[in-house]
Motif scaffolding. Structure first.
Motif, PDB file in Angstrom:
ATOM      1  N   ALA A 176       0.655  -1.109  -0.133  1.00 54.10           N
ATOM      2  CA  ALA A 176       0.153  -0.166  -0.176  1.00 54.10           C
ATOM      3  C   ALA A 176       0.452   1.587   0.317  1.00 54.10           C
ATOM      4  O   ALA A 176       0.549   2.505  -0.431  1.00 54.10           O
ATOM      5  CB  ALA A 176      -1.139  -0.296   1.285  1.00 54.10           C
ATOM      6  N   ASN A 177       2.142   1.156   0.139  1.00 51.39           N
ATOM      7  CA  ASN A 177       3.063   2.594   0.605  1.00 51.39           C
ATOM      8  C   ASN A 177       3.387   2.874  -0.836  1.00 51.39           C
ATOM      9  O   ASN A 177       3.951   2.094  -1.684  1.00 51.39           O
ATOM     10  CB  ASN A 177       4.059   2.287   1.299  1.00 51.39           C
ATOM     11  CG  ASN A 177       5.151   3.150   2.383  1.00 51.39           C
ATOM     12  OD1 ASN A 177       4.802   4.210   0.879  1.00 51.39           O
ATOM     13  ND2 ASN A 177       5.427   3.234   2.774  1.00 51.39           N
ATOM     14  N   PRO A 178       3.176   3.692  -1.195  1.00 50.75           N
ATOM     15  CA  PRO A 178       3.642   4.386  -2.389  1.00 50.75           C
ATOM     16  C   PRO A 178       4.830   4.961  -2.423  1.00 50.75           C
ATOM     17  O   PRO A 178       5.271   5.185  -3.668  1.00 50.75           O
ATOM     18  CB  PRO A 178       3.059   5.678  -2.469  1.00 50.75           C
ATOM     19  CG  PRO A 178       2.391   5.909  -1.057  1.00 50.75           C
ATOM     20  CD  PRO A 178       2.463   5.620  -0.795  1.00 50.75           C
ATOM     21  N   GLY A 179       5.997   5.386  -1.696  1.00 48.42           N
ATOM     22  CA  GLY A 179       7.457   5.430  -1.608  1.00 48.42           C
ATOM     23  C   GLY A 179       8.281   4.942  -2.490  1.00 48.42           C
ATOM     24  O   GLY A 179       9.502   5.379  -3.013  1.00 48.42           O
ATOM     25  N   PRO A 180       7.660   3.729  -2.514  1.00 45.62           N
ATOM     26  CA  PRO A 180       9.020   2.890  -3.803  1.00 45.62           C
ATOM     27  C   PRO A 180       8.493   3.335  -4.853  1.00 45.62           C
ATOM     28  O   PRO A 180       9.831   3.235  -5.755  1.00 45.62           O
ATOM     29  CB  PRO A 180       8.967   1.647  -3.228  1.00 45.62           C
ATOM     30  CG  PRO A 180       7.823   1.124  -1.442  1.00 45.62           C
ATOM     31  CD  PRO A 180       6.874   2.314  -1.435  1.00 45.62           C
ATOM     32  N   VAL A 183      10.777   6.390  -5.866  1.00 44.38           N
ATOM     33  CA  VAL A 183      11.268   6.048  -5.567  1.00 44.38           C
ATOM     34  C   VAL A 183      11.384   5.283  -7.787  1.00 44.38           C
ATOM     35  O   VAL A 183      12.627   5.960  -7.984  1.00 44.38           O
ATOM     36  CB  VAL A 183      12.104   5.147  -5.411  1.00 44.38           C
ATOM     37  CG1 VAL A 183      14.321   4.673  -5.101  1.00 44.38           C
ATOM     38  CG2 VAL A 183      12.614   5.565  -3.384  1.00 44.38           C
ATOM     39  N   MET A 184      11.057   4.551  -7.171  1.00 43.63           N
ATOM     40  CA  MET A 184      11.371   4.596  -9.538  1.00 43.63           C
ATOM     41  C   MET A 184      11.081   5.324  -9.912  1.00 43.63           C
ATOM     42  O   MET A 184      11.582   5.284 -11.224  1.00 43.63           O
ATOM     43  CB  MET A 184      10.376   3.190  -8.940  1.00 43.63           C
ATOM     44  CG  MET A 184      10.552   1.866  -8.681  1.00 43.63           C
ATOM     45  SD  MET A 184       9.786  -0.053  -8.877  1.00 43.63           S
ATOM     46  CE  MET A 184       8.776   0.859  -7.863  1.00 43.63           C
ATOM     47  N   LEU A 201       4.725   2.103 -13.529  1.00 44.39           N
ATOM     48  CA  LEU A 201       5.528   2.898 -12.457  1.00 44.39           C
ATOM     49  C   LEU A 201       4.148   4.041 -11.861  1.00 44.39           C
ATOM     50  O   LEU A 201       3.940   3.694 -11.082  1.00 44.39           O
ATOM     51  CB  LEU A 201       6.833   3.297 -13.024  1.00 44.39           C
ATOM     52  CG  LEU A 201       7.744   2.609 -13.194  1.00 44.39           C
ATOM     53  CD1 LEU A 201       8.987   3.077 -13.135  1.00 44.39           C
ATOM     54  CD2 LEU A 201       7.839   1.492 -12.393  1.00 44.39           C
ATOM     55  N   TRP A 202       3.973   4.528 -13.126  1.00 45.23           N
ATOM     56  CA  TRP A 202       3.414   5.635 -12.829  1.00 45.23           C
ATOM     57  C   TRP A 202       2.160   5.190 -12.063  1.00 45.23           C
ATOM     58  O   TRP A 202       1.367   5.646 -11.633  1.00 45.23           O
ATOM     59  CB  TRP A 202       2.747   6.377 -13.831  1.00 45.23           C
ATOM     60  CG  TRP A 202       2.074   7.586 -13.585  1.00 45.23           C
ATOM     61  CD1 TRP A 202       0.652   7.676 -14.374  1.00 45.23           C
ATOM     62  CD2 TRP A 202       1.898   8.948 -13.099  1.00 45.23           C
ATOM     63  NE1 TRP A 202      -0.382   8.766 -13.949  1.00 45.23           N
ATOM     64  CE2 TRP A 202       0.991   9.547 -13.118  1.00 45.23           C
ATOM     65  CE3 TRP A 202       3.214   9.092 -11.855  1.00 45.23           C
ATOM     66  CZ2 TRP A 202       0.851  11.027 -12.467  1.00 45.23           C
ATOM     67  CZ3 TRP A 202       2.595  10.454 -10.929  1.00 45.23           C
ATOM     68  CH2 TRP A 202       1.240  10.908 -11.739  1.00 45.23           C
ATOM     69  N   GLN A 218       8.620  14.300  -9.739  1.00 45.00           N
ATOM     70  CA  GLN A 218       8.953  13.824 -10.995  1.00 45.00           C
ATOM     71  C   GLN A 218       8.760  12.849 -12.016  1.00 45.00           C
ATOM     72  O   GLN A 218       9.565  13.136 -12.707  1.00 45.00           O
ATOM     73  CB  GLN A 218       9.460  12.370  -9.741  1.00 45.00           C
ATOM     74  CG  GLN A 218      10.345  12.583  -8.096  1.00 45.00           C
ATOM     75  CD  GLN A 218      12.040  13.234  -8.417  1.00 45.00           C
ATOM     76  OE1 GLN A 218      12.112  13.767  -9.832  1.00 45.00           O
ATOM     77  NE2 GLN A 218      12.497  13.559  -7.368  1.00 45.00           N
ATOM     78  N   ALA A 219       7.346  12.997 -12.220  1.00 40.92           N
ATOM     79  CA  ALA A 219       6.797  12.657 -13.895  1.00 40.92           C
ATOM     80  C   ALA A 219       6.806  13.195 -14.171  1.00 40.92           C
ATOM     81  O   ALA A 219       7.082  13.294 -15.547  1.00 40.92           O
ATOM     82  CB  ALA A 219       5.447  12.200 -13.233  1.00 40.92           C
TER      83      ALA A 219
END
Length: 370
Positions: A176-180, A183-184, A201-202, A218-219
């Protein structure tokens, strides 16, 4: 060192460069006899170019410093609790990870101890992956591709696959965590991911946090013309961010970053503005009205908003943003000029002059207590 300087660099990154001419629609003569306090603005002598806005509350600064000090002393448990306390406020959770990343750049022994003690902790793994990406980017530098030594570029690209693999492992630890996924997305453009590889990834990020501010920033970089998009794709992405920004989020500010990217890419101090641009700037301003005033991302965004409103001849609206900004002028775009405070003063004076605003009868008294 104190962590407050690192936080300012991490959260409110300012790109410094100089230009040699005055922006279109900004009249340098407008400030000659300008008395700011007569128009509800802080006087010239109180302008402060050290910051984009007021400093964070003392309690917040002390908390951050305590977390940093504890980590440098080997106490990773304090860092773990600090991140966990953000809960599912994913923007706040990411901001806390960014703080810890700056701490780890000074000394990451505590982070390695955390990861060894809790190999199943998603935050520790995400932080390691993010640190790997930023260390790779330090090797590359911030210049355009043709400005980077081929040896540095090779090292940069060789470092990214391991960072992405670390982020992928982190994603499995807490689905559930969007953090990784942030990073990607950050690593994707450096790793030369084409659109077909970037898209999943998006989608993975927005499925977990559809309004993640850093993820959108970042996107936006991915979709700009200097990477794998174009001016048109970038602006379309930025306008979508404005439309979907929820109440209380500064997400609409992504549009201002897109305008700034256009200005820098085309090496001009002013861009032609269309009715669509003016309409969108007004939408951004309306969205900002719902953002909590203590959101630390907001002041820097208001500076950009005031600037682009001025450039687009929305003079009255620009003046309102200057009133909300107050005496602070340590931000883009004023740092484009040799003297930020002078550029800021000229812009304020131009907004007053072009909006034909009359002096107020009882101007407020300004202080610098904040």
């Amino acid at each position: 060192m104190t962590i407050s300087g690192a936080v300012a660099l991490g959260v409110l990154l300012i790109v410094l460069y100089r230009v040699v001419s005055t922006p279109r629609h900004v009249d340098g003569r407008a400030a000659d006899h300008f008395v700011a306090s007569s128009y509800g603005l802080p006087p010239r002598e109180q302008l402060d170019s050290r910051r984009p806005g007021p400093p964070p509350p003392v309690y917040r600064t002390k908390e951050r410093q305590a977390v940093a000090d504890a980590a440098w002393e080997g106490d990773w448990e304090t860092a773990e609790r600090y991140v966990s306390a953000a809960g599912e406020d994913w923007d706040e959770r990411w901001a806390r990870l960014e703080l810890l990343q700056h701490v780890a750049r000074e000394d990451d022994a505590w982070l390695e101890a955390w990861h060894a003690a809790e190999p199943g902790n998603c935050d520790a793994a995400t932080l390691r992956a993010s640190l790997m990406v930023h260390r790779a980017w330090e090797v590359r530098g911030s210049g355009y591709a043709h400005e980077v030594l081929s040896s540095d570029m090779d090292r940069f690209r060789a470092m990214l696959p391991a960072a992405i693999e670390e982020a992928q492992r982190a994603a499995l630890l807490d689905p559930a965590n969007p953090g990784p996924w942030v990073v990607m997305i950050t690593a994707a453009r450096g790793a030369k991911y084409r659109r077909a590889r970037f898209k999943p990834l998006w989608e993975g990020l927005v499925a977990r946090a559809p309004h993640h501010y850093e993820g959108h920033w970042q996107a936006l970089q991915y979709w700009c013309a200097k990477w794998y998009g174009s001016d048109r794709r970038m602006m379309r992405f930025a306008r979508q961010a404005v439309r979907k920004a929820p109440p209380g989020s500064p997400l609409a500010g992504i549009y201002l970053h897109a305008l700034n990217e256009l200005t820098e890419r085309h090496l001009v101090v002013a861009m032609p503005f269309t009715p669509l641009t003016r309409k969108t700037l007004k939408q951004v301003a309306a969205s900002f009205e719902q953002v909590p005033p203590d959101d630390e991302r907001l002041p820097a965004l208001r500076h950009l908003l005031a600037h682009y409103m001025l450039q687009s001849m929305l003079y009255t609206a620009a003046l309102e943003q200057f009133r909300l900004i107050g005496p602070w002028c340590g931000a883009q775009p004023w740092f484009k000029y040799e003297h930020a405070a002078i550029a800021f003063e000229i812009a304020r004076a131009t907004a007053v002059k072009r909006s034909r605003t009359r002096p107020v009868s009882n101007p407020p008294v300004y202080g610098m207590s904040r």
